[in-house]
Design an enzyme around this catalytic site. Structure first.
Site: not given
Ligand code: MRU
Length: 339
Positions: A41, A43, A84, A189, A230, A240-241
């Site tokens: 995982r 990007a 994804r 993460q 991402d 992003n996350k």
């Protein structure tokens, strides 16, 4: 992540930090599964995995004519692309390989060229991260404590990392720095991966629950924030996350600079904010931690994997070609202008 003897070797990130296990793939479907299940995982890592996936597909196919091999690759590309939706690097990696395949004339040439291109993309990812890291290291001072969210490190790339690449380069420049890593629920993460790799490299890191971002900032414990991305739009909107947006708002409230580190392969100069698909993940990530249930059966869940941070909350976007600052429309355009 590595290409070796016509196979792809990577760390199984779902097993960290409990065990460091390597997996070897020889089939593009295995790569698609690995992306879907977060074995790999981040990007840039997903982008290179997609490219490696197509390289495996080229070797797997028994096509004898160029057109048949291209059709096989198109099908593999579709399967890999659908794993994804948010990180634009995946489309970038797949497109690049398809371009090379289409340009070649024979099936042998396609096979050699796509494998060589995918390997080159992996090598370039490391060089780009090191450049980007150096550019970003100038933004931080000796004795700074830098907050990061999720994992934008070596594990999320081929090596070195983007946000953690900046942290590594800052440390390598001789500055003494500390890191605060958010846990990053729901799949952690931050605690599982960022803390693992920083501790591995001997970089001072403290873990906080996501809910302590405000506390640490209000108490003067944070000098700057750096996260990965991402997808970055031409307007400077950053995907992003999940939780990145909250961290950025909190940083603004406390006058703490908030930086994004991303290679140019993470930029999407065509989409508008409303065009970007935010991946929604399964409920069990939220109703439990690992195998342990933390919510009643049948709980309704909203589990977006990413959020969007608007440009007004961002102090700078660090790339291998320099740092874009507000007004982002113009500064991002300049990053892509030749020379
Ligand atoms: O769901 P993940 O773990 O793939 O999300 C990763 C992130 O949001 C990272 O911050 C981003 O991909 C940048 S990685 C250099």
């Amino acid at each position: 992540m590595e290409w070796k003897d016509n196979s792809v070797i990577m760390i199984d990130q779902t097993k960290l930090p409990n065990s460091l296990e390597f997996v070897t793939f020889t089939d593009f479907n295995q790569i698609a599964d690995a992306i879907r299940t977060l074995v790999v995982r981040g990007a840039p890592a997903i982008g290179v995995s997609g490219a490696f996936g197509l390289a495996l597909a080229a070797l797997q196919s028994d096509a004898e004519k160029k057109n048949d091999l291209i059709l096989y690759l198109e099908n593999a590309k579709k399967i890999l692309f659908e794993t994804r939706p948010t990180a634009v690097n995946l489309a970038w990696g797949l497109e690049k390989i398809m371009e090379v395949a289409n340009q070649a004339t024979t099936v042998e040439e396609i096979r050699t060229d796509v494998v060589e291109t995918a390997k080159k993309m992996a090598e370039e990812d490391i060089q780009i991260n090191m450049l980007l890291g150096k550019n970003g290291s100038e933004l931080f001072n000796d004795n700074d404590t830098i907050m990061t969210h999720c994992n934008a490190g070596a594990l999320a790339t081929v090596a070195y990392g983007t946000a953690l690449g900046v942290i590594r380069a800052t440390k390598e420049s001789g500055k003494n720095i500390k890191v605060i890593a958010t846990e990053t629920r729901p799949v952690q993460q931050g605690s599982r991966l960022t803390v693992f790799e920083l501790k591995h490299d001997g970089i001072d890191v403290s873990l906080i629950p996501d809910t302590a971002v405000g506390y640490t900032m209000a108490n003067g414990l944070v000098n700057g924030v750096i996260v990965g991305a991402d997808r970055v739009l031409q307007t400077g909107h950053v995907f992003n996350k999940i939780g990145t947006y909250q961290v950025a708002i909190m940083a603004k409230q406390h006058n703490i600079p908030f930086y994004v580190a991303a290679p140019l392969s993470t930029f999407d100069l065509e989409s508008n904010p409303e065009d970007v698909i935010i991946e929604q993940r399964k409920a069990s990530e939220v109703t439990g931690i690992g195998d342990k249930k933390t919510a009643p059966d049948g709980t309704d869940v909203i589990n977006p994997a990413f959020d969007m941070t608007p440009p007004e909350l961002i102090s700078g976007i660090i790339t291998e070609n320099g740092i874009a600052k507000s007004p982002f429309q113009e500064s991002i355009k300049e990053l892509f202008a030749p020379n």
